[in-house]
Design an enzyme around this catalytic site. Structure first.
Site, PDB file in Angstrom:
ATOM      1  N   CYS B  37     101.259  37.479  39.415  1.00 55.39           N
ATOM      2  CA  CYS B  37     100.875  36.886  38.146  1.00 55.39           C
ATOM      3  C   CYS B  37     100.116  37.850  37.263  1.00 55.39           C
ATOM      4  O   CYS B  37      99.866  37.568  36.103  1.00 55.39           O
ATOM      5  CB  CYS B  37     100.031  35.660  38.399  1.00 55.39           C
ATOM      6  N   ASP B  39      96.979  38.822  37.682  1.00 51.75           N
ATOM      7  CA  ASP B  39      95.523  38.676  37.692  1.00 51.75           C
ATOM      8  C   ASP B  39      94.929  39.937  38.310  1.00 51.75           C
ATOM      9  O   ASP B  39      95.389  40.387  39.357  1.00 51.75           O
ATOM     10  CB  ASP B  39      95.088  37.494  38.572  1.00 51.75           C
ATOM     11  N   CYS B  62      94.003  34.183  34.813  1.00 50.03           N
ATOM     12  CA  CYS B  62      94.138  32.824  34.308  1.00 50.03           C
ATOM     13  C   CYS B  62      92.790  32.113  34.399  1.00 50.03           C
ATOM     14  O   CYS B  62      91.829  32.642  34.952  1.00 50.03           O
ATOM     15  CB  CYS B  62      95.201  32.085  35.099  1.00 50.03           C
ATOM     16  N   CYS B 108      95.209  32.537  42.922  1.00 48.60           N
ATOM     17  CA  CYS B 108      94.381  32.868  41.748  1.00 48.60           C
ATOM     18  C   CYS B 108      92.916  32.551  42.051  1.00 48.60           C
ATOM     19  O   CYS B 108      92.025  33.334  41.738  1.00 48.60           O
ATOM     20  CB  CYS B 108      94.811  32.060  40.526  1.00 48.60           C
TER      21      CYS B 108
END
Ligand SMILES: Cc1ncc(COP(=O)(O)O)c(C=O)c1O
Lengths: 416, 127
Positions: B37, B39, B62, B108
């Site tokens: 993602c 991150d 995020c 996350c």
């Protein structure tokens, strides 16, 4: 135009009926599937073809002498002919692979290792999926060759001047995507293949995002190799194809070795099998080939011209609605003529992950992340992007749902 | 459950994270990313007498990831290194005020703790 629209929406309505998964709920809402660039859904015809294979003729191919095995072999080879003709190739020029990734690796490993020497140049682009970037990077490292990367413009088009520069270096290979899975950009494959040829290079086309969505004919384009994946074009997962020009395939050493890909093996000597079997070591994915052949039949019915114009219309509609949304940034060309049905975007100060998650609460499934194209993320200076993509079963209602979803994200994050 | 995710606590810490920035005289520093993602979190810690004297973070991510980093750095200040190394997913979910999380979003949420632990371990190795 109006009658086309009416016809088109009726057709989509009928198409949707063929996809059982579209009647499932997502988080209790109507499923709005906007992730076909990652993998498409499959119509019941494809699911049934796979089922029929296992229920009626399951047996290994090219091996048994009994009736059932001959039927399976026939079905497998019929599938090859059908899929080959769908992309304008001869059956012996279609190698079955697991997916586009394997097809591209096959070319780099087999043709690349046999032909690339120290100091040679390999050209690829900044808009590639990692699967059309890493095999070349690895090959260049191994051979001490040079990897030259064609840049993209701010608009998300291939920088033509940069391409010309790179071609002047006399590359051995030009590896390029036909359609970008992030920017949507459709490259002029025919012009690029001709230029690559003039420069003395073989042209490797990544058709993963073009073959499912527009008419593609390898002979008209004039590329030397083209890779594609069945699961992005209504077919099963685990089946894909590599088109290779016959003369090239014939000269290439094998990729994987083992059963099926030989004529004779003696302790002192080995004779490779004919093309394309030389590249299909081991028991192949027969159900996959049969399912993909059925998928091709399914696409032939509305026809690839319809598929392209339907997606173009949805894309233009989505782009026009998104242009009205403040704080929403779309990447890639804004003209639907120049792009496929893939729209990557970000919302100011909201991470793409959060966009995807909030849309999911509304039953809207999109992808977020770097989309296996980190050089593009670097190019635009973003860590990630949200991406909505369309296919034959999507309609204007889906596009409107997406816009409502985007409005909800903005509300949750108090974005103006 | 996802609507749940975007409650004020998480949104506030995402918009105005605590302890965001760099640390002088860090004794340990570590950076890691979530491959899928994008991150990225970096933690800088200063350990004194076996306790976390100060900690700061930087990164992009995020809402869940950034809020987790923000709440975590607030929580571990003054804790012993030993106690911090014992923390796990229930502690992080507790800080975020969540009962559960999907596996994807779990990555996350957990990235900051993972990075914090690595920075502590790295500090120990160097000491
Ligand atoms: C442009 C492009 N090339 C290659 C691939 C790789 O496809 P697969 O994962 O099916 O091998 C993808 C898939 O996302 C793609 O979009």
């Amino acid at each position: 135009m109006r009658s086309y629209l009416v016809e088109s929406s009726e057709l989509v309505h009928r198409i949707r009926h063929d996809f059982p998964i579209l009647s499932r709920l997502e988080n209790g809402k109507r499923l709005v599937y906007l992730d076909s660039a990652a993998t498409s859904q499959r119509p019941v015809q494809v699911i049934n073809a796979v089922k029929h294979f296992y229920e009626q003729m399951n047996s290994n191919v090219h091996r048994g002498l009994y009736e059932m095995s001959e039927e399976a072999t026939q079905a497998y080879e019929d599938a090859r002919s059908n899929i080959a003709s769908f992309v304008g190739a001869k059956p012996e020029e279609l190698v079955f692979t697991r997916n586009a990734t394997e097809a591209l690796n096959l070319v780099a490993y087999s043709w690349g290792r046999a032909n690339v020497r120290e100091g040679d140049v390999i050209v690829t682009t900044e808009m590639e999926h990692h699967s059309n970037f890493l095999p070349w990077k690895l090959l260049a490292t191994e051979k001490n060759a040079k990897l030259e990367v064609v840049r993209i413009t701010d608009e998300g088009l291939l920088d033509k001047g940069c391409l010309e520069e790179k071609l002047k270096l006399g590359p051995k290979i030009v590896a390029i995507t036909h359609a970008s899975n992030v920017l949507g950009t459709i490259n002029d494959a025919k012009a690029i293949a001709r230029k690559a040829k003039d420069a003395g290079a073989v042209c490797v086309l990544d058709g993963a995002q073009s073959v499912p969505h527009m008419p593609v004919n390898v002979k008209e384009i004039g590329c030397d190799f083209m890779a594609f994946s069945g699961h992005k074009m209504l077919g099963p997962m685990g089946i894909g194809g590599l088109y290779g020009r016959y003369e090239l395939l014939e000269d290439m050493p094998p990729f994987l070795t083992g059963g099926e890909m030989i004529k004779e093996v003696h302790i002192g000597e080995v004779n490779w099998n004919d093309v394309p079997y030389k590249f299909e070591a081991g028991t192949p994915n027969v159900e996959g080939a049969i399912g993909l052949s059925e998928a091709v039949n399914y696409l032939r019915n509305p026809g690839m011209n319809w598929v392209r114009s339907h997606e173009k219309e949805l894309t233009a509609y989505a782009l026009s609605l998104m242009a009205n949304e403040s704080s929403v940034h779309v990447y890639g060309p804004l003209d639907a003529e120049k792009r496929g049905g893939v729209i990557s975007f970000n919302i100011d100060s909201v991470h793409a992950h959060d966009v995807a998650q909030i849309l999911d609460t509304e039953g809207i499934t999109i992808r977020s992340g770097h989309h296996c194209a980190m050089p593009i993320m670097d190019r635009y200076g973003i860590p990630a992007a949200a991406r909505a993509s369309f296919y034959i079963y999507n309609d204007k209602e889906d596009v409107e749902a997406l816009i409502q979803g985007i409005k909800k994200v903005k509300r949750v994050f108090s974005v103006e | 459950m996802s609507d749940d995710l975007y409650r004020e606590l998480i949104l506030d810490h995402y918009r105005h994270p605590s302890n965001f920035g760099h640390l002088k005289d860090a004794t340990g520093k570590y950076r890691d990313s979530n491959s899928n993602c994008g991150d990225v979190i970096q933690m800088e810690v200063r350990v004194k007498d076996g306790k976390i004297d100060d900690v700061m973070f930087t990164g992009v991510g995020c809402a869940v990831c950034i809020a987790s980093a923000s709440l975590l750095t607030e929580n571990v200040k003054g804790k012993t290194v030993e106690k911090a190394l014992e923390m796990g997913e229930p502690d992080v979910l507790g800080l975020l005020g969540l009962k559960s999380i999907t596996p994807e979003r779990g990555k996350c949420a957990m990235l900051p703790l993972k990075v914090l632990k690595m920075s502590l371990l790295q500090g120990q190795k160097q000491a």
